[in-house]
Motif scaffolding. Structure first.
Motif, PDB file in Angstrom:
ATOM      1  N   SER A  90       0.826  -1.207   0.000  1.00 28.17           N
ATOM      2  CA  SER A  90       0.000   0.000   0.000  1.00 28.17           C
ATOM      3  C   SER A  90       0.859   1.256   0.000  1.00 28.17           C
ATOM      4  N   ILE A  91       1.906   1.266   0.823  1.00 31.27           N
ATOM      5  CA  ILE A  91       2.815   2.415   0.860  1.00 31.27           C
ATOM      6  C   ILE A  91       3.587   2.534  -0.448  1.00 31.27           C
ATOM      7  N   GLU A  92       4.061   1.409  -0.939  1.00 31.50           N
ATOM      8  CA  GLU A  92       4.816   1.422  -2.185  1.00 31.50           C
ATOM      9  C   GLU A  92       3.979   1.977  -3.336  1.00 31.50           C
ATOM     10  N   HIS A  93       2.707   1.561  -3.403  1.00 31.26           N
ATOM     11  CA  HIS A  93       1.839   2.035  -4.489  1.00 31.26           C
ATOM     12  C   HIS A  93       1.536   3.524  -4.356  1.00 31.26           C
ATOM     13  N   SER A  94       1.348   4.005  -3.118  1.00 34.25           N
ATOM     14  CA  SER A  94       1.068   5.431  -2.938  1.00 34.25           C
ATOM     15  C   SER A  94       2.245   6.281  -3.403  1.00 34.25           C
ATOM     16  N   ILE A  95       3.463   5.826  -3.110  1.00 36.47           N
ATOM     17  CA  ILE A  95       4.652   6.558  -3.574  1.00 36.47           C
ATOM     18  C   ILE A  95       4.771   6.477  -5.089  1.00 36.47           C
ATOM     19  N   LEU A  96       4.506   5.287  -5.617  1.00 34.20           N
ATOM     20  CA  LEU A  96       4.596   5.095  -7.063  1.00 34.20           C
ATOM     21  C   LEU A  96       3.619   5.995  -7.802  1.00 34.20           C
ATOM     22  N   TYR A  97       2.392   6.097  -7.298  1.00 33.54           N
ATOM     23  CA  TYR A  97       1.404   6.975  -7.928  1.00 33.54           C
ATOM     24  C   TYR A  97       1.814   8.440  -7.812  1.00 33.54           C
ATOM     25  N   GLY A  98       2.495   8.772  -6.712  1.00 32.90           N
ATOM     26  CA  GLY A  98       3.006  10.132  -6.580  1.00 32.90           C
ATOM     27  C   GLY A  98       4.034  10.456  -7.654  1.00 32.90           C
ATOM     28  N   TYR A  99       4.953   9.509  -7.909  1.00 31.25           N
ATOM     29  CA  TYR A  99       5.932   9.700  -8.982  1.00 31.25           C
ATOM     30  C   TYR A  99       5.243   9.825 -10.339  1.00 31.25           C
ATOM     31  N   TYR A 100       4.311   8.918 -10.611  1.00 27.23           N
ATOM     32  CA  TYR A 100       3.623   8.955 -11.903  1.00 27.23           C
ATOM     33  C   TYR A 100       2.915  10.289 -12.114  1.00 27.23           C
ATOM     34  N   THR A 101       2.241  10.766 -11.072  1.00 28.87           N
ATOM     35  CA  THR A 101       1.496  12.029 -11.184  1.00 28.87           C
ATOM     36  C   THR A 101       2.432  13.194 -11.462  1.00 28.87           C
ATOM     37  N   LEU A 102       3.507  13.294 -10.686  1.00 28.65           N
ATOM     38  CA  LEU A 102       4.425  14.415 -10.850  1.00 28.65           C
ATOM     39  C   LEU A 102       5.119  14.385 -12.204  1.00 28.65           C
ATOM     40  N   TYR A 103       5.575  13.215 -12.639  1.00 31.36           N
ATOM     41  CA  TYR A 103       6.267  13.141 -13.927  1.00 31.36           C
ATOM     42  C   TYR A 103       5.304  13.325 -15.101  1.00 31.36           C
ATOM     43  N   ALA A 104       4.061  12.917 -14.933  1.00 29.84           N
ATOM     44  CA  ALA A 104       3.069  13.199 -15.973  1.00 29.84           C
ATOM     45  C   ALA A 104       2.817  14.698 -16.076  1.00 29.84           C
ATOM     46  N   LEU A 105       2.778  15.388 -14.934  1.00 30.90           N
ATOM     47  CA  LEU A 105       2.605  16.845 -14.945  1.00 30.90           C
ATOM     48  C   LEU A 105       3.823  17.543 -15.551  1.00 30.90           C
ATOM     49  N   VAL A 106       5.013  17.013 -15.289  1.00 26.20           N
ATOM     50  CA  VAL A 106       6.220  17.578 -15.907  1.00 26.20           C
ATOM     51  C   VAL A 106       6.150  17.462 -17.424  1.00 26.20           C
ATOM     52  N   THR A 107       5.721  16.293 -17.897  1.00 22.18           N
ATOM     53  CA  THR A 107       5.564  16.102 -19.349  1.00 22.18           C
ATOM     54  C   THR A 107       4.539  17.073 -19.916  1.00 22.18           C
ATOM     55  N   PHE A 108       3.438  17.256 -19.196  1.00 20.05           N
ATOM     56  CA  PHE A 108       2.408  18.203 -19.635  1.00 20.05           C
ATOM     57  C   PHE A 108       2.967  19.624 -19.709  1.00 20.05           C
ATOM     58  N   CYS A 109       3.741  20.020 -18.715  1.00 20.79           N
ATOM     59  CA  CYS A 109       4.291  21.381 -18.698  1.00 20.79           C
ATOM     60  C   CYS A 109       5.278  21.605 -19.836  1.00 20.79           C
ATOM     61  N   LEU A 110       6.147  20.618 -20.089  1.00 22.81           N
ATOM     62  CA  LEU A 110       7.185  20.789 -21.102  1.00 22.81           C
ATOM     63  C   LEU A 110       6.647  20.744 -22.525  1.00 22.81           C
ATOM     64  N   PHE A 111       5.610  19.957 -22.752  1.00 23.13           N
ATOM     65  CA  PHE A 111       5.113  19.788 -24.123  1.00 23.13           C
ATOM     66  C   PHE A 111       3.824  20.542 -24.409  1.00 23.13           C
ATOM     67  N   ILE A 112       3.119  20.969 -23.376  1.00 27.03           N
ATOM     68  CA  ILE A 112       1.833  21.640 -23.596  1.00 27.03           C
ATOM     69  C   ILE A 112       1.818  23.042 -22.996  1.00 27.03           C
ATOM     70  N   LEU A 113       1.992  23.133 -21.687  1.00 28.27           N
ATOM     71  CA  LEU A 113       1.778  24.399 -20.982  1.00 28.27           C
ATOM     72  C   LEU A 113       2.765  25.484 -21.397  1.00 28.27           C
ATOM     73  N   LEU A 114       4.056  25.223 -21.242  1.00 23.93           N
ATOM     74  CA  LEU A 114       5.059  26.255 -21.534  1.00 23.93           C
ATOM     75  C   LEU A 114       5.132  26.614 -23.016  1.00 23.93           C
ATOM     76  N   PRO A 115       5.110  25.635 -23.951  1.00 24.11           N
ATOM     77  CA  PRO A 115       5.095  26.029 -25.366  1.00 24.11           C
ATOM     78  C   PRO A 115       3.875  26.871 -25.738  1.00 24.11           C
TER      79      PRO A 115
END
Length: 486
Positions: A90-115
């Motif tokens: 349960s702890i491992e999955h919560s951390i994993l989802y945190g990584y996925y969320t943050l890195y997905a947002l980084v991808t969104f910012c670099l390819f969508i938001l900032l351009p």
């Protein structure tokens, strides 16, 4: 057994505090460089949001390490609530989802938001004002290119054949069995991992270019304000920041020595890790994964020891990350933003144009992604297991006479828990060894350029505090500011 609320609070409350501090830091940093006469609210908010999200990808790493370490007691056995594999998962999955969320947002910012906001601002014309709708339509047209690029990367990551799980009886399986037990991953995870790996690779190039320069500046002298003209010198003499810096002037040598000591420890630790990988890793076909640290590493040892006193390790890890970030910022500030031989934007306090801020934010985002890899290279034991120890190979309680050992990949699974970041990196480096090998050799390049730059800095004639900082076009920009104010 349910996970105690005290465990979750101890792990995540510091992260919430860091979120607030990161947001404040990003806002202050962007505001400090934002032009007083040429700015736009949408651009400012977009850069603050993007920079905050990227810095949080580094801030979550200590939380990951703390939670996996907190599952075990000082005698090497799992705590009562962590004996249940479901609780650990349960702890491992919560951390994993945190990584996925943050890195997905980084991808969104670099390819969508900032351009989008870059081209949105480019369509702004003071002479013939255009409507917001027209500017949005034009920005969306350019944005299609970035959407196609990220879609292509996702398809490559999801469908390009990668190294699969070897046969359990093969020699290769025996080589990687000690590294991790679970090679399974879905196409979406592979897509995101591939995109982040490509971005981190670009970040490694920017890290080598800008951070080495910034570290040299930090080691040679304190970073005092950059003076752009005689008029700015007079303004700085009256500023509050200038007065504070004058108060700190007697401590300049002390700060310089501390910066030099930190840089030396980081350099030695990275060097020892790379030598360790050259001697004891599984080779380039598995991304130079290191099953167990063999050589002593001062930064790694210090962090493992400091984890016994919460949250001292969190503070030290955050300090290392902040040091890298500030060195990178100093390098970007000194070099500027270039396209080949053409200088695109100069980064100056209170005088950076919105497009320059967006480009500055994008470069910092690339660099922070590379810093996450460097931190893993810098602290292999701490980033993988934290302070976890084991005393036997059965997972049961240990007796006081049982000698304790630092956890390694050879006992990962039932005996110890691997931090999610380390698991993601190791797993992906095995499946696509090219990235792991490139980061490894990129670290060697970073170390080599740093030594070369340090030697040049020592033997090179010292310049005055304003020599080389005043460019010919700085005076032209000052005239433009006078016209804007007039």
């Amino acid at each position: 057994m349910a996970i105690p609320s005290a465990v979750l609070a101890a792990g995540w409350i510091p992260f919430v505090v860091v979120i607030v501090l990161t947001l404040l830091f990003s806002a202050i940093y962007i505001r400090y460089y934002m032009s007083k006469y040429d700015s736009e609210l949408s651009t400012t908010l977009a850069t603050i949001f993007a920079l905050t999200i990227t810095l949080l990808t580094s801030a979550i790493v200590p939380v990951d390490i703390f939670l996996v370490s907190y599952m075990k007691t000082t005698d090497g056995s799992f705590k009562d609530w962590a004996n249940d594999s479901a609780s650990r998962a349960s702890i491992e999955h919560s951390i994993l989802y945190g990584y996925y969320t943050l890195y997905a947002l980084v991808t969104f910012c670099l390819f969508i938001l900032l351009p989008f906001f870059y081209f949105f601002y480019e369509e702004k014309d003071e002479a013939t004002p255009t409507s917001c709708k027209s500017r949005c339509c034009t920005a969306l047209k350019y944005l299609i290119v970035f959407i196609l690029v990220v879609a292509t990367l996702m398809l490559i990551g999801a469908f390009v054949p990668t190294k699969g799980t070897p046969n359990a009886n093969s020699t290769e399986w025996k080589q990687i069995e000690a590294l991790f037990k679970d090679l399974a991953s879905n196409g979406l995870e592979d897509s995101l991992s591939f995109i982040i790996s490509v971005l981190s690779l670009l970040g490694m190039m920017a890290f080598i270019m800008y951070t080495v320069r910034g570290k040299k500046l930090q080691n040679c002298r304190l970073a005092y304000p950059y003076y752009l003209s005689l008029r700015h010198l007079e303004a700085n003499d009256r500023s509050c920041i200038r007065k504070c810096l004058l108060v700190l002037r007697p401590f300049e040598m002390l700060f310089g020595f501390l910066f030099l000591l930190v840089a030396l420890l980081i350099f030695i630790s990275l060097l020892l890790t790379n030598i360790d990988k050259a001697m004891h890793s599984k080779g380039y076909k598995i991304g130079y994964a290191l099953a167990q640290r063999k050589l002593p590493n001062p930064v790694d040892i210090a962090l493992v020891f400091c984890q016994m006193v919460f949250p001292l390790d969190y503070i030290l890890m955050s300090g290392i990350i902040v040091y890298f970030v500030f060195c990178s910022m100093s390098g970007i500030r000194n070099i500027g933003i270039w396209f080949l031989w053409i200088r695109m934007y100069k980064i100056r306090p209170r005088r950076t144009r919105p497009q320059g801020l967006l480009m500055l934010c994008m470069i910092l985002m690339f660099i922070v992604l590379a810093i996450n890899i460097i931190v893993y290279e810098l602290t292999p034991q701490y980033s993988t297991f934290g302070s976890q120890k084991y005393g036997n190979m059965t997972g049961g309680s240990n007796t006081t006479s049982t000698p304790l050992h630092q956890c390694t990949m050879e006992v990962a699974g039932e005996i110890s828990v691997v931090a999610r970041m380390a698991l993601l990196l190791t797993r992906f480096f095995y499946k696509m060894w090219f990235f792991g090998a490139t980061y490894y050799w990129g670290t060697w390049v970073f170390l080599g350029i740093y030594v070369l730059g340090f030697i040049i800095a020592v033997i090179k004639k010292r310049k005055s505090s304003i020599d080389g900082e005043i460019d010919e076009d700085d005076f032209d920009e000052s005239d433009d500011e006078d016209l804007l104010r007039g």
